[in-house]
Scaffold this motif. Structure first.
Motif, PDB file in Angstrom:
ATOM      1  N   ASP A 136      -3.743   0.958   0.094  1.00  0.00           N
ATOM      2  CA  ASP A 136      -3.205   2.296   0.371  1.00  0.00           C
ATOM      3  C   ASP A 136      -3.617   2.790   1.754  1.00  0.00           C
ATOM      4  O   ASP A 136      -4.300   3.802   1.899  1.00  0.00           O
ATOM      5  N   HIS A 358     -11.360   3.053   5.067  1.00  0.00           N
ATOM      6  CA  HIS A 358     -12.202   2.122   4.328  1.00  0.00           C
ATOM      7  C   HIS A 358     -12.525   0.954   5.243  1.00  0.00           C
ATOM      8  O   HIS A 358     -12.169  -0.176   4.957  1.00  0.00           O
ATOM      9  N   HIS A 486      -4.544  11.549  -4.736  1.00  0.00           N
ATOM     10  CA  HIS A 486      -3.265  11.321  -5.426  1.00  0.00           C
ATOM     11  C   HIS A 486      -3.117  12.168  -6.690  1.00  0.00           C
ATOM     12  O   HIS A 486      -2.036  12.237  -7.254  1.00  0.00           O
TER      13      HIS A 486
END
Ligand code: GAL
Length: 763
Positions: A136, A358, A486
């Motif tokens: 993502d 990340h 989300h």
């Protein structure tokens, strides 16, 4: 001696896997950092950046080599490359987030032309983290960070790791210096270290340490540790004056801690000398052969079972996750934009910690975090997926590269050594943890997971809590590393109720964690909306999870974070409403939510005083600045006694802020603002150009999607769509400097409003 030269200029680029035959004339002249393709801010496919491209750089050595080795240092290129010099392959590098270097010396043409070629594979290679599964976020291609050319003597400093010790009691320093000898005979050297306070000329004083001699065997590396004990560090007589030496100032300056409000930085210079005449005490140190300056800070950072402590003081961490991607330019943001992101997170969003989700992020971003006092949780590349042995090998290299690159940053307080949200893997994570501890015994490790009771191999249980609540820790030390995201995507042009609820969800979680003894803090998902793969997001390849939009412009949730800033920094008074009668379901603005660090707010409609209100401490007992949740402000559907609203903020009884709402809410002004008024004429420097349509009081009109057209004069270019249709009443472009100095004017026009313009200097 060492020289480090910027090597970003004069590259050639071809978006193809070019066989050596392609002439330079087929290539485009570019400057680094570079994105392999400029894309719209949304509605594009990640396939568009996935290709192999070729970069070339013709150069003559800018300085004579003499006896030195010459390296090329890449800060980052996405995602794998092969580097050649003058037709000789120097090597490959896999991984897009960490630096790599090649020794050019053996194939250099010292007096003539050289050709450096980078074959860059920007496909989402399943053998390289973060890929293999779904991800993502996007990994835009290009040599997207800086490149340097580095000359070093055969005997040189390969690494410096400065470790402040017991800074609160008996402060001392251990400095590991890794020395490399590329000569084929052993070398005898002397080392000298100097310590200085870097932020203020007033405090410049030096502490000199003489270390040596050391013998480094041929073609080997040797590590020495210089120890400066607290006796030396705190003894004024050991410091020698540099400029403006005044003992009383020095007494005060001899050791200043790095903290959030006063991020004091120090510098250590390590110098290497050869051929010292040992039997002659009057002789100087010998031939100066290397010098490396390393910046660091004295601070103690610890996650304990009952929370996070900085310099012995418990601090509740409040933060947001940060991706390194930007609209149009992918990840190829120059220094100024990198620094701006850190500034926004600290000063516009009031955070004290950021997670580099990340992957390791730009050195410029991290240096800025050091300078402004913003804590960092940095982690290795990945997303849920763990690959085979080879993949894990690259991941271990990422751990090593991240920690060796970044362990001198005082801002970094935790290493993330698990692939974000991956399943347990005892063997792999035992290795990542051991490696991290070996490379940096001073910092704790974390590893981000999304379920309680996963195997706890790290020092801090870093947990993504998507329960819409804060779960009681099962393991401690404990920190929430994601929430919301989300679970409640929200656009800056969503309906007011959703925007308000989005902000309140952040407020509720931050409030709750602040009241929980054993939770160190919470880092929300996320700072800015970001581009993503088709498996995620809102269908237009954006995850609208930010408290700011993709242009770093605030939603109401951004106002919530901003309102937690101490008012001594700046006063915040921002109502989460458009003041329209029929925008919310059923109409009206009840309850009126205001994010503010004021202690009282008066509400007026026209001249009618509606009351004086205090923050909602009942719903939000723990936040430094609870939102105001005001009921009973009437806005009758259809009634024509409709007047402006005025909010007045007070601190200690003194009026400090005001916000006005226009009952007609008509577009009144096209606003145009550049974040900077000066750029460097280096062909890469950029600043953001924000444009908005506001009412007569300067409030954004989020349903205004008018088109704005731009014209630019002068040595710069605009990056982004032109004309540009507003998104939520606002948007941004980038102004990119060319190579010539001069004045740049940007004019913006839109129907029915006065044009706007800004002027910048390129120097
Ligand atoms: C998490 C993940 C993030 C982001 C977020 C959205 O599971 O770690 O990268 O996808 O969800 O809420």
């Amino acid at each position: 001696m060492r020289s480090v030269l910027n090597f970003n200029q004069d590259w050639l680029y071809l978006p193809e896997d070019a066989a050596a035959k392609r002439p330079d004339s087929d290539f485009e002249a570019i400057t680094l950092p570079h994105t392999n393709i400029v894309l719209p801010y949304h509605n594009f496919d990640n396939a568009e950046y996935q290709f192999i491209s070729t970069y070339r750089k013709h150069f003559r050595l800018p300085e004579p080599r003499t006896d030195r080795r010459v390296y090329v240092d890449f800060d980052g290129a996405m995602i794998a490359c092969t580097v050649s010099l003058n037709g000789h392959v120097l090597g490959d590098h896999e991984g897009g987030f960490t630096p790599f270097s090649f020794d050019l010396t053996d194939y250099l043409n010292e007096d003539g032309d050289n050709l450096l070629t980078v074959r860059l594979d920007s496909t989402e290679r399943p053998d390289i983290p973060p890929y293999g599964g779904v991800v993502d976020y996007l990994t835009f291609g290009g040599i997207y960070r800086d490149v340097h050319l580095r000359y070093v003597e055969p005997v040189h400093i390969a690494d410096v790791f400065v470790r402040p010790k017991t800074v609160l009691t008996t402060p001392g320093l251990e400095i590991d210096v890794t020395l490399r000898n590329q000569a084929d005979t052993p070398q005898l050297i002397d080392i000298w270290a100097a310590l200085e306070h870097c932020q203020s000329a007033r405090y410049q004083a030096k502490l000199d340490v003489d270390y040596g001699p050391v013998t480094i065997p041929a073609s080997e590396e040797t590590r020495i540790t210089i120890i400066i004990d607290s006796g030396t560090l705190l003894n004024l007589d050991s410091w020698s004056p540099n400029i403006n030496h005044d003992v009383s100032e020095l007494a005060d300056a001899s050791l200043r801690l790095w903290s959030l409000d006063t991020p004091n930085l120090y510098g250590v210079t390590i110098e290497v000398f050869k051929d010292r005449q040992r039997n002659d005490p009057a002789s100087n140190l010998g031939k100066h052969s290397d010098s490396v300056y390393t910046r660091f800070g004295f601070r103690e950072a610890q996650f304990r079972d009952d929370g996070f402590y900085l310099n012995g003081e418990k601090i509740k961490l409040i933060g947001l996750n940060h991706h390194q991607t930007y609209p149009s330019i992918g990840a190829a943001a120059p220094k100024r934009l990198q620094e701006k992101d850190a500034d926004i997170i600290k000063y516009e969003l009031g955070c004290n910690i950021v997670r580099t989700s990340h992957y390791p992020q730009s050195p410029h971003f991290l240096r800025r975090c050091d300078e402004i006092g913003l804590l960092v949780f940095e982690e290795i590349p990945g997303w849920q997926f763990i690959g085979d042995e080879d993949w894990q090998g690259i991941s271990l290299r990422d751990v090593e590269a991240m920690i060796t690159r970044d362990r001198n940053h005082p801002s970094i307080v935790l290493w993330g050594v698990r692939i974000n949200e991956s399943l347990d893997n005892t063997a792999f994570y035992t290795r990542t943890n051991a490696l991290a501890h070996q490379l940096d015994p001073t910092r704790q490790t974390g590893g981000v997971r999304f379920w309680q009771h996963s195997e706890f191999l790290e020092d801090v249980y870093t947990f993504n809590d998507f329960s819409n609540d804060v779960q009681e820790p099962v393991q401690t030390p404990h920190m929430v590393t994601e929430f919301n995201g989300h679970m409640f995507p929200t656009k800056s042009f969503d309906q007011e109720e959703r925007m308000v609820e989005h902000a309140l969800r952040h407020a509720r979680i931050q409030d709750k964690q602040m009241g929980m003894e054993r939770v160190s803090g919470a880092i929300g998902w996320c700072a800015f909306d970001y581009n993503t793969h088709k498996e995620f997001g809102s269908g237009d390849r954006i995850c609208y999870h930010g408290v700011m939009d993709i242009f770093r412009l605030p939603k109401y949730a951004g106002y919530f974070y901003e309102s937690q800033i101490d008012p001594s920094h700046h006063v915040v008074l921002r109502a989460a409403t458009l003041y329209a009668r029929g925008e919310r379901s059923v109409g009206g603005i009840d309850p009126l939510v205001i994010f503010s660090n004021c202690d009282e707010i008066e509400v007026y409609q026209g001249t009618a005083f509606k009351g004086k209100f205090t923050p909602d401490r009942e719903q939000f007992p723990n936040l430094p600045h609870a939102p105001f949740v005001i009921t009973g402000i009437e806005m009758k559907w259809g009634s024509h006694d409709y007047v402006d609203m005025r909010l007045v903020g007070f601190i200690d009884g003194k009026q400090v802020a005001e916000q006005l709402f226009d009952h007609r809410s008509l577009p009144a002004r096209l606003e145009l603002r550049a974040d900077d008024d000066t750029l460097h004429a280096d062909g890469a420097d950029m600043t953001r150009l924000v444009f908005r349509i506001t009412d007569r009081y300067g409030n954004r009109l989020p349903f205004t999607d008018q088109v704005v057209s731009f014209e630019i004069d002068g040595p710069a270019q605009l990056i982004g769509a032109n004309p540009f249709a507003l998104i939520g009443g606002q948007a941004a472009l980038y102004i990119k400097a060319g190579h010539k100095p001069g004045t740049v004017t940007v004019r913006a026009v839109t129907p029915r409003l006065d044009p706007a313009s800004v002027t910048l200097t390129i120097q």
